[in-house]
Design an enzyme around this catalytic site. Structure first.
Site, PDB file in Angstrom:
ATOM      1  CE  LYS A 204      34.659  -4.656 100.952  1.00 42.05           C
ATOM      2  NZ  LYS A 204      35.740  -4.920 101.916  1.00 42.05           N
ATOM      3  CB  VAL A 205      38.156  -4.432  94.755  1.00 47.12           C
ATOM      4  CG1 VAL A 205      38.448  -3.960  93.332  1.00 47.12           C
ATOM      5  CG2 VAL A 205      37.463  -3.323  95.542  1.00 47.12           C
ATOM      6  CG  ASP A 224      43.889 -12.318 100.137  1.00 47.89           C
ATOM      7  OD1 ASP A 224      44.361 -12.465 101.287  1.00 47.89           O
ATOM      8  OD2 ASP A 224      42.986 -11.513  99.859  1.00 47.89           O
ATOM      9  CB  ALA A 284      45.257  -1.454  95.553  1.00 45.08           C
ATOM     10  NE  ARG A 285      44.241   4.148  99.445  1.00 45.83           N
ATOM     11  CZ  ARG A 285      43.028   4.055  98.889  1.00 45.83           C
ATOM     12  NH1 ARG A 285      42.913   3.704  97.617  1.00 45.83           N
ATOM     13  NH2 ARG A 285      41.949   4.351  99.577  1.00 45.83           N
ATOM     14  CG  ASP A 309      42.207   5.038  89.870  1.00 45.79           C
ATOM     15  OD1 ASP A 309      42.009   6.097  89.215  1.00 45.79           O
ATOM     16  OD2 ASP A 309      41.504   4.708  90.842  1.00 45.79           O
ATOM     17  CD  GLU A 314      46.112   9.086  95.079  1.00 40.94           C
ATOM     18  OE1 GLU A 314      45.054   9.549  95.526  1.00 40.94           O
ATOM     19  OE2 GLU A 314      46.235   7.921  94.720  1.00 40.94           O
ATOM     20  CG  HIS A 333      42.162   7.792  94.039  1.00 41.12           C
ATOM     21  ND1 HIS A 333      42.963   7.798  95.170  1.00 41.12           N
ATOM     22  CD2 HIS A 333      41.229   6.836  94.267  1.00 41.12           C
ATOM     23  CE1 HIS A 333      42.516   6.896  96.025  1.00 41.12           C
ATOM     24  NE2 HIS A 333      41.463   6.305  95.506  1.00 41.12           N
ATOM     25  CG  LEU A 334      38.961   9.092  87.801  1.00 41.03           C
ATOM     26  CD1 LEU A 334      38.782   9.155  86.276  1.00 41.03           C
ATOM     27  CD2 LEU A 334      38.097  10.163  88.462  1.00 41.03           C
ATOM     28  N   GLY A 335      38.669   5.234  90.783  1.00 40.52           N
ATOM     29  CA  GLY A 335      38.083   3.906  90.997  1.00 40.52           C
ATOM     30  C   GLY A 335      36.681   3.927  91.573  1.00 40.52           C
ATOM     31  CB  ALA A 336      35.362   5.097  94.724  1.00 40.34           C
TER      32      ALA A 336
HETATM   33  N1  LIG Z   1      40.972   3.309  93.408  1.00 43.28           N
HETATM   34  C1  LIG Z   1      39.898   3.453  94.133  1.00 43.28           C
HETATM   35  O1  LIG Z   1      39.178   4.446  94.009  1.00 43.28           O
HETATM   36  C2  LIG Z   1      39.541   2.401  95.104  1.00 43.28           C
HETATM   37  C3  LIG Z   1      40.523   1.714  95.738  1.00 43.28           C
HETATM   38  N2  LIG Z   1      40.189   0.746  96.634  1.00 43.28           N
HETATM   39  C4  LIG Z   1      41.286   0.053  97.285  1.00 43.28           C
HETATM   40  O2  LIG Z   1      41.273  -1.301  96.919  1.00 43.28           O
HETATM   41  C5  LIG Z   1      41.810  -2.082  97.962  1.00 43.28           C
HETATM   42  C6  LIG Z   1      40.935  -3.290  98.203  1.00 43.28           C
HETATM   43  O3  LIG Z   1      39.631  -2.917  98.586  1.00 43.28           O
HETATM   44  P1  LIG Z   1      38.581  -4.034  99.018  1.00 43.28           P
HETATM   45  O4  LIG Z   1      38.654  -5.174  98.088  1.00 43.28           O
HETATM   46  O5  LIG Z   1      37.300  -3.351  99.223  1.00 43.28           O
HETATM   47  O6  LIG Z   1      39.188  -4.464 100.416  1.00 43.28           O
HETATM   48  P2  LIG Z   1      39.091  -5.889 101.095  1.00 43.28           P
HETATM   49  O7  LIG Z   1      39.499  -5.685 102.496  1.00 43.28           O
HETATM   50  O8  LIG Z   1      37.785  -6.526 100.820  1.00 43.28           O
HETATM   51  O9  LIG Z   1      40.216  -6.745 100.353  1.00 43.28           O
HETATM   52  C7  LIG Z   1      41.576  -6.609 100.573  1.00 43.28           C
HETATM   53  C8  LIG Z   1      42.186  -7.991 100.483  1.00 43.28           C
HETATM   54  O10 LIG Z   1      43.599  -7.833 100.520  1.00 43.28           O
HETATM   55  C9  LIG Z   1      44.088  -8.959 101.213  1.00 43.28           C
HETATM   56  N3  LIG Z   1      45.462  -8.751 101.634  1.00 43.28           N
HETATM   57  C10 LIG Z   1      45.913  -8.159 102.765  1.00 43.28           C
HETATM   58  N4  LIG Z   1      47.254  -8.214 102.806  1.00 43.28           N
HETATM   59  C11 LIG Z   1      47.648  -8.849 101.678  1.00 43.28           C
HETATM   60  C12 LIG Z   1      48.904  -9.211 101.146  1.00 43.28           C
HETATM   61  N5  LIG Z   1      50.033  -8.931 101.790  1.00 43.28           N
HETATM   62  N6  LIG Z   1      48.941  -9.858  99.965  1.00 43.28           N
HETATM   63  C13 LIG Z   1      47.810 -10.150  99.309  1.00 43.28           C
HETATM   64  N7  LIG Z   1      46.580  -9.839  99.766  1.00 43.28           N
HETATM   65  C14 LIG Z   1      46.509  -9.189 100.930  1.00 43.28           C
HETATM   66  C15 LIG Z   1      43.114  -9.162 102.320  1.00 43.28           C
HETATM   67  O11 LIG Z   1      43.182 -10.462 102.851  1.00 43.28           O
HETATM   68  C16 LIG Z   1      41.802  -8.889 101.642  1.00 43.28           C
HETATM   69  O12 LIG Z   1      41.215 -10.092 101.177  1.00 43.28           O
HETATM   70  C17 LIG Z   1      41.934  -1.148  99.142  1.00 43.28           C
HETATM   71  O13 LIG Z   1      43.256  -0.695  99.241  1.00 43.28           O
HETATM   72  C18 LIG Z   1      41.092   0.014  98.786  1.00 43.28           C
HETATM   73  O14 LIG Z   1      41.485   1.169  99.380  1.00 43.28           O
HETATM   74  C19 LIG Z   1      38.908   0.416  96.924  1.00 43.28           C
HETATM   75  C20 LIG Z   1      37.886   1.097  96.328  1.00 43.28           C
HETATM   76  C21 LIG Z   1      38.120   2.173  95.381  1.00 43.28           C
HETATM   77  O1  LIG Z   2      37.451   3.592  98.794  1.00 43.91           O
HETATM   78  C1  LIG Z   2      38.649   3.700  98.538  1.00 43.91           C
HETATM   79  O2  LIG Z   2      39.547   3.085  99.127  1.00 43.91           O
HETATM   80  C2  LIG Z   2      39.085   4.624  97.507  1.00 43.91           C
HETATM   81  O3  LIG Z   2      40.223   4.647  97.183  1.00 43.91           O
HETATM   82  C3  LIG Z   2      38.117   5.584  96.978  1.00 43.91           C
HETATM   83  O4  LIG Z   2      38.668   6.841  97.222  1.00 43.91           O
HETATM   84  P1  LIG Z   2      37.791   8.171  97.068  1.00 43.91           P
HETATM   85  O5  LIG Z   2      36.703   8.082  98.075  1.00 43.91           O
HETATM   86  O6  LIG Z   2      37.270   8.202  95.684  1.00 43.91           O
HETATM   87  O7  LIG Z   2      38.747   9.287  97.367  1.00 43.91           O
END
Ligand SMILES: NC(=O)C1=CN([C@@H]2O[C@H](COP(=O)(O)OP(=O)(O)OC[C@H]3O[C@@H](n4cnc5c(N)ncnc54)[C@H](O)[C@@H]3O)[C@@H](O)[C@H]2O)C=CC1
Ligand SMILES: O=C(O)C(=O)COP(=O)(O)O
Length: 597
Positions: A204-205, A224, A284-285, A309, A314, A333-336
């Site tokens: 999604k992201v 991916d 991501a993480r 981020d 953390e 960690h401000l992404g969200a």
């Molecule tokens: N910094 C922040 O505040 C935020 C961080 N995130 C992080 O972003 C990441 C992605 O979130 P979404 O897109 O919502 O999740 P999502 O589940 O929609 O997308 C993750 C993608 O990673 C792929 N994937 C899995 N293993 C893989 C690999 N070995 N190599 C390449 N791709 C691989 C999956 O097939 C999937 O398409 C998550 O770790 C989430 O926690 C999400 C929202 C806010």
């Molecule tokens: O949704 C995620 O995976 C995030 O990393 C967002 O984290 P937070 O809810 O802002 O602590």
């Protein structure tokens, strides 16, 4: 009727603690929980939970948007306690039915163990669930739900913001001006247009980042292993191998979850394969990068810049070489963290948690099968039938014979792939395990509980008579390699066999061993084998009548007139031992068994 309707969903997720706490609130009216409590009584408890106004308690352990809190308050007692230490969390959790966290709270195995079985739902107000011990949650029958969509755009925008800020040294230049300097030559940046961006994780992201980067004139590729090629094509992005992505990119943006497979996926070896001067963005993480290796790659000039981020720990240590590196831009960690995303996430998670506490299967559940609502509605009476057949079958096993091999046969007139048996299997497992153990089984932990007890459940679909309008014709449960306390329950192939159907929405027992019977599965059941002769129904009925045990149903299945017959008697009350003995003493009765539903 309400009790029956609530069966499927409610008993899928209810916990023993929840039930016993209910019985405490109404101690004079309701008996305390017992593992042998009939499921119909259990359903009543669940329904009473709403009518007795014993609200569940939800612990909100991190800041959550107001709209979500208000939604929760309509249904539950809400305890907003932020910044709890791990010990404080473990102490508090035993008083909570659900907990809502973001990324800052570790929901560890200890948390589940400390909950004493009360915790039913963990709500992750966001996407990543790497801070929740999923295995422990599943073992404890605790549902984990997340809010997977509401912060997607916020995270993507932050990724783009970091990439642009990094490319133009915005953070460093800002600090420099504030320090009284004017260093126009030092902070010459690089352009984004025409550069190749590798999006690692095209979910999604990742796909939102790709869309935006294309708008900035970048050439976007993605890696991916699980992403559908047509989704990538639709955005004009080429899916490539990991090695190709990292070797050709000018910018690499990480968007995969942290899993054992992705931990430290960027490391010394992979940095060595990158184009010299590559720039890395991570929203991501932290754990997907080997942070020490990144410092080495920055110092070696392989990585020109990084914008981060997220961090392995953390907050990261203040003296972290990575954080302090002059070519690294960091945010906490401000992404969200946008107003819009936090409102959305709060509502998304509050709805999921409330739904789960009501016993509904959340569509965002992370550790339980997601069954569409319409399928669940259709399966409701069969869910009840499945649990009751499991309960009957296991109670027919004589003590000492361990139950290991169970075969379930589903007869249906529908196409083979038109039946989702996961919920049914879970409920049969619940029926098989709960009467003989103190373990509580629900949809979340059913497969785990079966595996832990060495219970092998094999499933078979056969073409049944009946109309394809109903999902199932009958369900049959067979237990192999055991002795039965009711010999007539052993079928021709030497296995305990019970079979049931749904008639007018009510589950019925229709076969025991080789004997056809027909008794509705409500209350409890006495099974009697006797020589078929006139007056038997009257004799057994009058023994029960003397003790005021109400007979709800009676049915006799016989091999042939005047030969052996099995009588199934449905009773509303549990007969005393003396009454059961009197039934056994009736001369024509060869064996009998009392089974609780
Ligand atoms: N910094 C922040 O505040 C935020 C961080 N995130 C992080 O972003 C990441 C992605 O979130 P979404 O897109 O919502 O999740 P999502 O589940 O929609 O997308 C993750 C993608 O990673 C792929 N994937 C899995 N293993 C893989 C690999 N070995 N190599 C390449 N791709 C691989 C999956 O097939 C999937 O398409 C998550 O770790 C989430 O926690 C999400 C929202 C806010
Ligand atoms: O949704 C995620 O995976 C995030 O990393 C967002 O984290 P937070 O809810 O802002 O602590």
């Amino acid at each position: 009727m309400a009790a029956t309707t609530s069966t499927a969903a409610s008993s899928l997720l209810a916990t023993k603690k929840n039930l016993s706490s209910l019985s405490l609130t109404s101690a004079n009216k309701l008996p305390a929980f017992s593992p042998l409590l009939t499921s119909s009584r259990r359903q009543r408890f669940i329904v009473l939970s709403a009518s007795l106004n014993s609200k569940p308690t939800v612990l909100v352990a991190e800041k959550l948007g107001e709209a979500g809190i208000n939604l929760l308050k309509d249904f539950a007692n809400v305890d907003c306690s932020y910044n709890l230490s791990p010990d404080e969390l473990c102490t508090k959790i035993s008083l909570c039915d659900a907990i809502i966290v973001r990324s800052g709270t570790k929901v560890s195995r200890e948390v589940f163990e400390s909950s004493g079985g009360r915790l039913k739902v963990v709500g992750r107000a966001g996407v990543g669930i790497d801070n929740v011990d999923l295995a422990a949650a599943t073992e404890h029958g605790c549902l984990v739900v997340n809010a997977p969509t509401a912060n997607t755009v916020a995270a993507a925008e932050h990724g783009i913001a970091l990439m642009a800020a990094m490319a133009r040294n915005v953070a460093q230049a800002d600090a420099s001006v504030k320090a009284g300097k004017w260093e126009r030559n030092k902070y010459v940046g690089v352009s984004l247009v025409g550069k190749t961006l590798a999006v690692m994780g095209f979910g999604k992201v990742g796909s939102e980042v790709a869309r935006r980067a294309k708008g900035l004139g970048m050439h976007v590729i993605a890696h991916d292993p699980y992403a559908p090629a047509d989704r990538a094509r639709a955005i004009g992005v080429e899916l490539v191998s990991f090695d190709e992505a990292i070797a050709t990119a000018d910018f690499i943006s990480l968007h995969m979850p942290l899993t054992p497979a992705t931990a430290k996926i960027l490391n010394d070896e992979t940095f060595a394969k990158m184009k010299k001067g590559v720039r890395i963005v991570n929203v991501a993480r932290g754990g997907v990068i080997d942070e020490d290796a990144l410092v080495r790659a920055l110092d070696a000039g392989i990585v020109a810049q990084a914008a981060l981020d997220v961090f392995t720990v953390e907050p990261p240590p203040q003296d972290s070489k990575l954080v302090q590196h002059e070519r690294v831009t960091v945010t906490p960690h401000l992404g969200a963290s946008t107003k819009e995303a936090q409102e959305g996430v709060a509502i998304e998670i509050a709805e999921a948690v409330v739904g789960a506490l009501k016993g509904e299967l959340a569509s965002t559940s992370v550790n339980a099968p997601m069954v569409p609502a319409e399928v669940l509605t259709e399966l409701k009476p069969y869910v009840e039938l499945a649990e009751k057949l499991g309960r009957l079958a296991v109670q027919l096993v004589s003590g000492g014979s361990g139950v290991k091999d169970v075969k379930v046969t589903y007869a249906s007139a529908r196409a083979p792939d038109d039946l989702d048996t996961r919920v049914l299997r879970a409920m049969i497992t619940k029926g098989l395990i709960e009467p003989i153990s103190s373990v509580f089984v629900n949809l979340v932990n059913a497969d785990f509980s079966a595996k832990q007890r060495g219970l092998r459940i094999s499933e078979e679909r056969i073409l049944g008579d009946g109309s394809p309008e109903s999902p199932l014709h009958f369900i049959q449960v067979q237990i192999a390699n055991v002795e039965s306390k009711f010999a007539s329950a052993i079928s021709e192939n030497g296995e305990i066999k019970v079979e049931g159907r749904v008639k007018d929405g009510i589950p019925h027992l229709t076969k025991v061993g080789s004997f056809e019977v027909d008794v509705s599965l409500e209350g409890s059941i006495i099974l009697c084998r006797q020589v078929d002769q006139p007056g038997m129904i009257g004799k057994v009925g009058s023994v029960l009548g003397v003790e005021n045990v109400n007979v709800s149903f009676m049915s006799v299945g016989r091999i042939a007139p005047r030969k052996q017959a099995v009588m199934a008697i449905g009773v509303d009350e549990q007969p005393s031992k003396e009454t059961l003995k009197k039934i056994g003493d009736i001369p024509a009765v060869e064996e009998f068994v009392f089974l609780k539903l």
